[in-house]
Design a protein around this motif. Sequence first.
Motif, PDB file in Angstrom:
ATOM      1  N   PRO A  26       0.894  -1.353   0.200  1.00 23.47           N
ATOM      2  CA  PRO A  26      -0.110   0.166   0.176  1.00 23.47           C
ATOM      3  C   PRO A  26       0.937   1.290  -0.046  1.00 23.47           C
ATOM      4  CG  PRO A  26      -0.239  -1.111   2.181  1.00 23.47           C
ATOM      5  CD  PRO A  26       0.650  -1.941   1.183  1.00 23.47           C
ATOM      6  N   MET A  27       2.069   1.279   0.353  1.00 27.16           N
ATOM      7  CA  MET A  27       2.919   2.514   0.495  1.00 27.16           C
ATOM      8  C   MET A  27       3.380   2.714  -1.043  1.00 27.16           C
ATOM      9  SD  MET A  27       2.620   3.347   3.355  1.00 27.16           S
ATOM     10  CE  MET A  27       4.204   4.632   3.700  1.00 27.16           C
ATOM     11  N   ALA A  28       3.218   1.730  -1.895  1.00 27.93           N
ATOM     12  CA  ALA A  28       3.896   2.073  -3.247  1.00 27.93           C
ATOM     13  C   ALA A  28       2.697   2.845  -3.987  1.00 27.93           C
ATOM     14  CB  ALA A  28       4.352   0.980  -4.046  1.00 27.93           C
ATOM     15  N   ALA A  29       3.230   3.840  -4.905  1.00 34.06           N
ATOM     16  CA  ALA A  29       2.486   4.364  -5.749  1.00 34.06           C
ATOM     17  C   ALA A  29       1.784   3.481  -6.694  1.00 34.06           C
ATOM     18  CB  ALA A  29       3.097   5.642  -6.369  1.00 34.06           C
ATOM     19  N   PRO A  30       0.509   3.713  -6.948  1.00 37.24           N
ATOM     20  CA  PRO A  30      -0.455   2.825  -7.975  1.00 37.24           C
ATOM     21  C   PRO A  30       0.313   2.971  -9.274  1.00 37.24           C
ATOM     22  CG  PRO A  30      -1.621   4.028  -6.637  1.00 37.24           C
ATOM     23  CD  PRO A  30      -0.376   4.633  -6.403  1.00 37.24           C
ATOM     24  N   ALA A  31       0.969   3.922  -9.722  1.00 41.97           N
ATOM     25  CA  ALA A  31       1.501   4.122 -10.851  1.00 41.97           C
ATOM     26  C   ALA A  31       2.765   3.077 -11.108  1.00 41.97           C
ATOM     27  CB  ALA A  31       2.023   5.658 -11.276  1.00 41.97           C
ATOM     28  N   THR A  32       3.601   3.248  -9.787  1.00 42.50           N
ATOM     29  CA  THR A  32       4.808   2.495  -9.705  1.00 42.50           C
ATOM     30  C   THR A  32       4.578   0.783  -9.888  1.00 42.50           C
ATOM     31  OG1 THR A  32       5.861   3.982  -8.326  1.00 42.50           O
ATOM     32  CG2 THR A  32       7.034   1.744  -8.358  1.00 42.50           C
ATOM     33  N   VAL A  33       3.438   0.491  -9.270  1.00 40.77           N
ATOM     34  CA  VAL A  33       2.973  -0.855  -9.362  1.00 40.77           C
ATOM     35  C   VAL A  33       2.897  -1.172 -11.021  1.00 40.77           C
ATOM     36  CG1 VAL A  33       1.356  -2.416  -8.809  1.00 40.77           C
ATOM     37  CG2 VAL A  33       2.176  -0.834  -6.929  1.00 40.77           C
ATOM     38  N   GLU A  34       1.947  -0.297 -11.401  1.00 40.69           N
ATOM     39  CA  GLU A  34       1.746  -0.408 -13.004  1.00 40.69           C
ATOM     40  C   GLU A  34       2.979  -0.574 -13.816  1.00 40.69           C
ATOM     41  OE1 GLU A  34      -1.390   2.082 -13.781  1.00 40.69           O
ATOM     42  OE2 GLU A  34      -2.525   1.557 -12.343  1.00 40.69           O
ATOM     43  N   GLU A  35       3.921   0.438 -13.498  1.00 38.78           N
ATOM     44  CA  GLU A  35       5.225   0.362 -14.159  1.00 38.78           C
ATOM     45  C   GLU A  35       5.778  -0.872 -14.196  1.00 38.78           C
ATOM     46  OE1 GLU A  35       7.443   4.035 -13.441  1.00 38.78           O
ATOM     47  OE2 GLU A  35       5.662   5.342 -13.832  1.00 38.78           O
ATOM     48  N   LEU A  36       5.974  -1.411 -12.901  1.00 43.31           N
ATOM     49  CA  LEU A  36       6.741  -2.711 -12.565  1.00 43.31           C
ATOM     50  C   LEU A  36       6.168  -3.504 -13.390  1.00 43.31           C
ATOM     51  CD1 LEU A  36       7.771  -2.084  -8.908  1.00 43.31           C
ATOM     52  CD2 LEU A  36       9.316  -2.033 -10.968  1.00 43.31           C
ATOM     53  N   VAL A  37       4.781  -3.575 -13.430  1.00 46.22           N
ATOM     54  CA  VAL A  37       4.161  -4.873 -14.165  1.00 46.22           C
ATOM     55  C   VAL A  37       4.448  -4.847 -15.595  1.00 46.22           C
ATOM     56  CG1 VAL A  37       1.875  -5.768 -14.586  1.00 46.22           C
ATOM     57  CG2 VAL A  37       2.605  -5.134 -12.295  1.00 46.22           C
ATOM     58  N   GLY A  38       4.359  -3.678 -15.944  1.00 46.41           N
ATOM     59  CA  GLY A  38       4.644  -3.337 -17.517  1.00 46.41           C
ATOM     60  C   GLY A  38       5.820  -3.750 -17.970  1.00 46.41           C
ATOM     61  N   ALA A  39       6.869  -3.334 -17.031  1.00 47.97           N
ATOM     62  CA  ALA A  39       8.183  -3.499 -17.331  1.00 47.97           C
ATOM     63  C   ALA A  39       8.630  -5.386 -17.323  1.00 47.97           C
ATOM     64  CB  ALA A  39       9.201  -2.844 -16.300  1.00 47.97           C
ATOM     65  N   ALA A  40       8.057  -5.814 -16.344  1.00 47.50           N
ATOM     66  CA  ALA A  40       8.105  -7.247 -16.344  1.00 47.50           C
ATOM     67  C   ALA A  40       7.434  -7.885 -17.408  1.00 47.50           C
ATOM     68  CB  ALA A  40       7.861  -7.735 -15.052  1.00 47.50           C
ATOM     69  N   SER A  41       6.224  -7.402 -17.839  1.00 46.49           N
ATOM     70  CA  SER A  41       5.826  -8.179 -18.992  1.00 46.49           C
ATOM     71  C   SER A  41       6.434  -7.904 -20.255  1.00 46.49           C
ATOM     72  CB  SER A  41       4.593  -7.335 -19.064  1.00 46.49           C
ATOM     73  OG  SER A  41       3.592  -7.726 -18.113  1.00 46.49           O
ATOM     74  N   GLN A  42       7.100  -6.731 -20.393  1.00 49.15           N
ATOM     75  CA  GLN A  42       8.153  -6.271 -21.514  1.00 49.15           C
ATOM     76  C   GLN A  42       9.179  -7.246 -21.597  1.00 49.15           C
ATOM     77  OE1 GLN A  42       7.096  -4.370 -23.934  1.00 49.15           O
ATOM     78  NE2 GLN A  42       8.654  -4.712 -25.221  1.00 49.15           N
ATOM     79  N   GLU A  43       9.516  -7.520 -20.455  1.00 43.43           N
ATOM     80  CA  GLU A  43      10.914  -8.472 -20.422  1.00 43.43           C
ATOM     81  C   GLU A  43      10.624  -9.715 -20.860  1.00 43.43           C
ATOM     82  OE1 GLU A  43      12.524  -8.167 -16.568  1.00 43.43           O
ATOM     83  OE2 GLU A  43      12.901  -6.197 -16.481  1.00 43.43           O
TER      84      GLU A  43
END
Length: 82
Positions: free
Chosen positions: A10-27
């Motif tokens: 919950p302390m992580a910004a929602p945009a950060t979570v989405e960016e990390l998921v997107g980056a992992a998907s791209q990888e």
Amino acid sequence: MTARLKAAFPMAAPATVEELVGAASQELSHARVRTYIAILVERRARKALAANDTVTEAVTAQQPSTDAVTMATARPALPPKR
């Protein structure tokens, strides 16, 4: 998946979570076997969020609390008069 990660961190910004998921998907977009992509993406994002959470906790722990600052800057008490 992002909802689970946002709830777990919950302390992580929602945009950060989405960016990390997107980056992992791209990888993992080049993977020939697609069956476990979602699990691997979530694990990578969770690992990155946990590492970021650990860094945040370490930085917060290194910062002096308000009480410590107040005590360090307070004038010492005068000794009692004889």
